[in-house]
Design a protein around this motif. Structure first.
Motif, PDB file in Angstrom:
ATOM      1  N   LEU A 202       0.869  -1.175   0.000  1.00 34.12           N
ATOM      2  CA  LEU A 202       0.000   0.000   0.000  1.00 34.12           C
ATOM      3  C   LEU A 202       0.900   1.217   0.000  1.00 34.12           C
ATOM      4  N   VAL A 203       0.835   2.025  -1.075  1.00 36.47           N
ATOM      5  CA  VAL A 203       1.767   3.120  -1.308  1.00 36.47           C
ATOM      6  C   VAL A 203       1.024   4.444  -1.266  1.00 36.47           C
ATOM      7  N   ALA A 204       1.663   5.475  -0.716  1.00 36.81           N
ATOM      8  CA  ALA A 204       1.055   6.806  -0.631  1.00 36.81           C
ATOM      9  C   ALA A 204       0.900   7.390  -2.025  1.00 36.81           C
ATOM     10  N   ASP A 205      -0.275   7.898  -2.326  1.00 36.05           N
ATOM     11  CA  ASP A 205      -0.521   8.510  -3.618  1.00 36.05           C
ATOM     12  C   ASP A 205      -0.444  10.028  -3.565  1.00 36.05           C
ATOM     13  N   LEU A 206      -0.110  10.607  -2.409  1.00 36.13           N
ATOM     14  CA  LEU A 206       0.100  12.052  -2.274  1.00 36.13           C
ATOM     15  C   LEU A 206       0.880  12.317  -0.988  1.00 36.13           C
ATOM     16  N   ASP A 207       1.410  13.534  -0.876  1.00 39.77           N
ATOM     17  CA  ASP A 207       2.124  13.936   0.341  1.00 39.77           C
ATOM     18  C   ASP A 207       1.121  14.259   1.434  1.00 39.77           C
ATOM     19  N   GLY A 208       1.485  13.972   2.694  1.00 39.66           N
ATOM     20  CA  GLY A 208       0.590  14.303   3.795  1.00 39.66           C
ATOM     21  C   GLY A 208       1.128  13.841   5.127  1.00 39.66           C
ATOM     22  N   ILE A 209       0.305  14.033   6.149  1.00 38.12           N
ATOM     23  CA  ILE A 209       0.620  13.616   7.514  1.00 38.12           C
ATOM     24  C   ILE A 209      -0.415  12.589   7.943  1.00 38.12           C
ATOM     25  N   ILE A 210       0.049  11.434   8.371  1.00 37.36           N
ATOM     26  CA  ILE A 210      -0.855  10.359   8.771  1.00 37.36           C
ATOM     27  C   ILE A 210      -1.575  10.768  10.055  1.00 37.36           C
ATOM     28  N   ARG A 211      -2.909  10.708  10.042  1.00 34.89           N
ATOM     29  CA  ARG A 211      -3.704  11.020  11.223  1.00 34.89           C
ATOM     30  C   ARG A 211      -4.316   9.773  11.858  1.00 34.89           C
ATOM     31  N   GLU A 212      -4.572   8.767  11.050  1.00 33.41           N
ATOM     32  CA  GLU A 212      -5.163   7.526  11.576  1.00 33.41           C
ATOM     33  C   GLU A 212      -4.792   6.382  10.644  1.00 33.41           C
ATOM     34  N   ILE A 213      -4.470   5.232  11.234  1.00 39.63           N
ATOM     35  CA  ILE A 213      -4.158   4.048  10.438  1.00 39.63           C
ATOM     36  C   ILE A 213      -4.688   2.810  11.154  1.00 39.63           C
ATOM     37  N   VAL A 214      -5.461   2.021  10.431  1.00 37.19           N
ATOM     38  CA  VAL A 214      -5.977   0.747  10.928  1.00 37.19           C
ATOM     39  C   VAL A 214      -5.573  -0.306   9.912  1.00 37.19           C
ATOM     40  N   THR A 215      -4.633  -1.159  10.281  1.00 36.22           N
ATOM     41  CA  THR A 215      -4.098  -2.160   9.361  1.00 36.22           C
ATOM     42  C   THR A 215      -4.997  -3.386   9.347  1.00 36.22           C
ATOM     43  N   LEU A 216      -5.388  -3.793   8.154  1.00 36.70           N
ATOM     44  CA  LEU A 216      -6.221  -4.985   7.980  1.00 36.70           C
ATOM     45  C   LEU A 216      -5.408  -6.182   7.500  1.00 36.70           C
ATOM     46  N   GLU A 217      -4.372  -5.923   6.706  1.00 39.30           N
ATOM     47  CA  GLU A 217      -3.530  -6.997   6.170  1.00 39.30           C
ATOM     48  C   GLU A 217      -2.166  -6.411   5.856  1.00 39.30           C
ATOM     49  N   GLY A 218      -1.085  -7.123   6.268  1.00 39.80           N
ATOM     50  CA  GLY A 218       0.259  -6.660   5.981  1.00 39.80           C
ATOM     51  C   GLY A 218       0.958  -6.100   7.198  1.00 39.80           C
ATOM     52  N   VAL A 219       2.127  -5.480   6.958  1.00 37.85           N
ATOM     53  CA  VAL A 219       2.968  -4.925   8.025  1.00 37.85           C
ATOM     54  C   VAL A 219       2.988  -3.412   7.890  1.00 37.85           C
ATOM     55  N   PRO A 220       2.466  -2.657   8.880  1.00 40.80           N
ATOM     56  CA  PRO A 220       2.477  -1.187   8.783  1.00 40.80           C
ATOM     57  C   PRO A 220       3.893  -0.646   8.942  1.00 40.80           C
ATOM     58  N   LEU A 221       4.283   0.289   8.092  1.00 34.78           N
ATOM     59  CA  LEU A 221       5.606   0.917   8.149  1.00 34.78           C
ATOM     60  C   LEU A 221       5.539   2.354   8.632  1.00 34.78           C
ATOM     61  N   VAL A 222       4.336   2.885   8.844  1.00 31.41           N
ATOM     62  CA  VAL A 222       4.155   4.243   9.362  1.00 31.41           C
ATOM     63  C   VAL A 222       3.136   4.189  10.491  1.00 31.41           C
ATOM     64  N   GLU A 223       3.070   5.280  11.244  1.00 34.85           N
ATOM     65  CA  GLU A 223       2.100   5.385  12.331  1.00 34.85           C
ATOM     66  C   GLU A 223       1.549   6.795  12.342  1.00 34.85           C
ATOM     67  N   ALA A 224       0.532   7.018  13.168  1.00 34.94           N
ATOM     68  CA  ALA A 224      -0.115   8.325  13.230  1.00 34.94           C
ATOM     69  C   ALA A 224       0.899   9.396  13.616  1.00 34.94           C
ATOM     70  N   GLY A 225       0.887  10.517  12.893  1.00 30.86           N
ATOM     71  CA  GLY A 225       1.810  11.620  13.139  1.00 30.86           C
ATOM     72  C   GLY A 225       2.969  11.654  12.186  1.00 30.86           C
ATOM     73  N   ASP A 226       3.222  10.563  11.431  1.00 32.28           N
ATOM     74  CA  ASP A 226       4.344  10.529  10.493  1.00 32.28           C
ATOM     75  C   ASP A 226       4.008  11.309   9.226  1.00 32.28           C
ATOM     76  N   SER A 227       5.036  11.999   8.695  1.00 30.73           N
ATOM     77  CA  SER A 227       4.899  12.667   7.402  1.00 30.73           C
ATOM     78  C   SER A 227       5.349  11.704   6.312  1.00 30.73           C
ATOM     79  N   VAL A 228       4.582  11.619   5.244  1.00 30.73           N
ATOM     80  CA  VAL A 228       4.897  10.707   4.146  1.00 30.73           C
ATOM     81  C   VAL A 228       4.940  11.472   2.839  1.00 30.73           C
ATOM     82  N   LYS A 229       5.741  10.937   1.901  1.00 32.67           N
ATOM     83  CA  LYS A 229       5.840  11.501   0.566  1.00 32.67           C
ATOM     84  C   LYS A 229       5.146  10.571  -0.432  1.00 32.67           C
ATOM     85  N   LYS A 230       4.773  11.125  -1.536  1.00 22.24           N
ATOM     86  CA  LYS A 230       4.128  10.338  -2.580  1.00 22.24           C
ATOM     87  C   LYS A 230       5.062   9.229  -3.053  1.00 22.24           C
TER      88      LYS A 230
END
Length: 424
Positions: A202-230
């Protein structure tokens, strides 16, 4: 029900009897096996009753013998219907011809309807069906719904699921397209049974700051509060397998899935001209009416013209009887000339146009689950055009599925770790 059908088939009459010995007349009819029904008294010495036509011919002797007066009040049944329309053979022939045509037409497909398709157009699917000898007018018995659905899925990689059914004289094809389809030339990447399948991230399709993440399948590599790039991986579809020493011995490949909400900025820009073209239509217009029966088209009139500026519109309606679509349609086409005139718009009119366009844009965002938390869009006007421009701060779902790259082997990881130690 059977009795009424028998009465209609053989025909019956309703009669009124009167005289001094009506009871004697009725007793003699019963004694001779003549069937009577719906017997009811009218007044003293008078009765009304029903009997078959064949029995009506048998009561002449009884009528003379008992001095009973008989009056026919009603006739019903197939013999009278046949006698009434004996000379109208065209009407009877037309009736049976209509029944035959309905039976013939109801056994064929007269329209094909698609639903759920977005990337595959109706025209492309109809062309594909035509190349496989599936078209309007063919018999229902020649259609194999499961085979058609299977062939569509094999031919179009972007179609994940297809269902084909027959509804009356309509062939319904429901389609579910694959939202996570891989690029062309990587057909095996989306097949878990393929040896080259390495899961989906699951890849970021835009720049932003993660506010909430609920993982259903796979290994999460980010958490709430992290800044991500596209393009950054949010959830990996490669789940590591660890031994007792917490060493990675292999990977399980999954399709990463998660509900992720991010705070992001969207740039909005829209323009509108400060003038518009106003059309003044002439009273004269070209008109064409048409009737189409199967592949034959009959036109009345025409829309050929030498107009400099003109608009074209029309409609077509198909005839149907309930769920039976007939291969008959009719419609009309019109060509209307007009005189263009450029009209300067006021500031309020342009602002209204831009505001309406921005409102539709916000409604589209809301349908996609995007929440606007800050609006910095403003309207700027110039001599030739006006523009609505600015940034929107939104809370939006983030993440698109993309094929994962093959993980590094254990030897490569050791070499990488050794190289890192040497650098240190």
């Amino acid at each position: 029900m059977a009795g009424r059908f028998q009465q209609y088939l053989f025909g019956y009459v309703r009669i009124r009897i009167s005289g001094p010995f009506t009871e004697h007349f009725l007793n003699n009819c019963v004694r001779r096996g003549i069937r009577l029904w719906d017997l009811c008294p009218v007044r003293a010495g008078e009765y009304e009753l029903c009997l078959f036509v064949r029995d009506f011919l048998k009561i002449r002797k009884l009528v003379r013998k008992t001095g009973t007066k008989v009056t026919v009040t009603h006739r019903a049944g197939l013999p009278f219907f046949r006698s009434r329309y004996r000379k109208r053979r065209g009407l009877i022939l037309g009736f049976f011809l209509c029944i035959f045509l309905l039976h013939l037409l109801s056994g064929r497909i007269w329209s094909i309807e698609f639903s759920g398709n977005q990337t595959c157009t109706d025209e492309a699917l109809l062309k594909y069906l035509g190349e496989n000898n599936i078209s309007c007018g063919m018999k229902k018995t020649q259609i194999n719904c499961s085979r058609i659905a299977s062939e569509i899925r094999k031919t179009y990689d972007e179609i994940l699921w297809a269902s084909v059914s027959i509804d009356g004289s309509r062939l319904r094809i429901q389609i579910k397209e694959n939202e996570y389809r891989a690029d062309a030339g990587k057909e095996t990447d989306d097949d878990p049974s393929s040896a080259s399948w390495k899961g989906f991230d699951l890849v970021a399709d835009l720049d932003g700051i993660i506010r909430e993440i609920v993982t259903l399948e796979g290994v999460p590599l980010v958490e709430a509060g992290d800044s991500v790039k596209k393009g950054e991986i949010l959830v990996s579809g490669q789940v590591p397998i660890l031994n007792d020493a917490k060493e990675v011995t292999g990977y399980q490949f999954r399709r990463a899935d998660a509900r992720i909400t991010a705070e992001a900025q969207i740039v909005y820009h829209d323009t509108a001209a400060m003038s518009s073209v106003e059309k003044t239509y002439d009273s004269v217009q070209k008109r064409e009416n048409f009737l189409q029966v199967g592949s034959f088209r009959f036109s009345f009139g025409g829309i050929q013209n030498n107009y400099k500026n003109w608009t074209f519109w029309g409609y077509e309606r198909h005839l149907s009887i309930g769920s039976l679509d007939l291969p008959v349609s009719y419609g009309c086409r019109l060509a209307s000339p007009y005189t263009p005139r450029r009209k300067t718009l006021g500031l309020q009119a342009v602002q209204k146009i831009l505001s309406a366009s921005f409102s539709r844009y916000k409604e589209d965002l809301e349908k996609k689950g995007v929440e606007i938390i800050e609006n910095n869009v403003k309207i700027y006007t110039e001599s030739q055009e006006a523009a609505a421009s600015g940034k929107l701060k939104v809370l939006t779902p983030i993440g698109v599925s993309k094929p994962a790259k093959a993980p590094a082997s254990s030897e490569e990881e050791k070499e990488k770790n050794t190289w890192d130690l040497q650098k240190q």
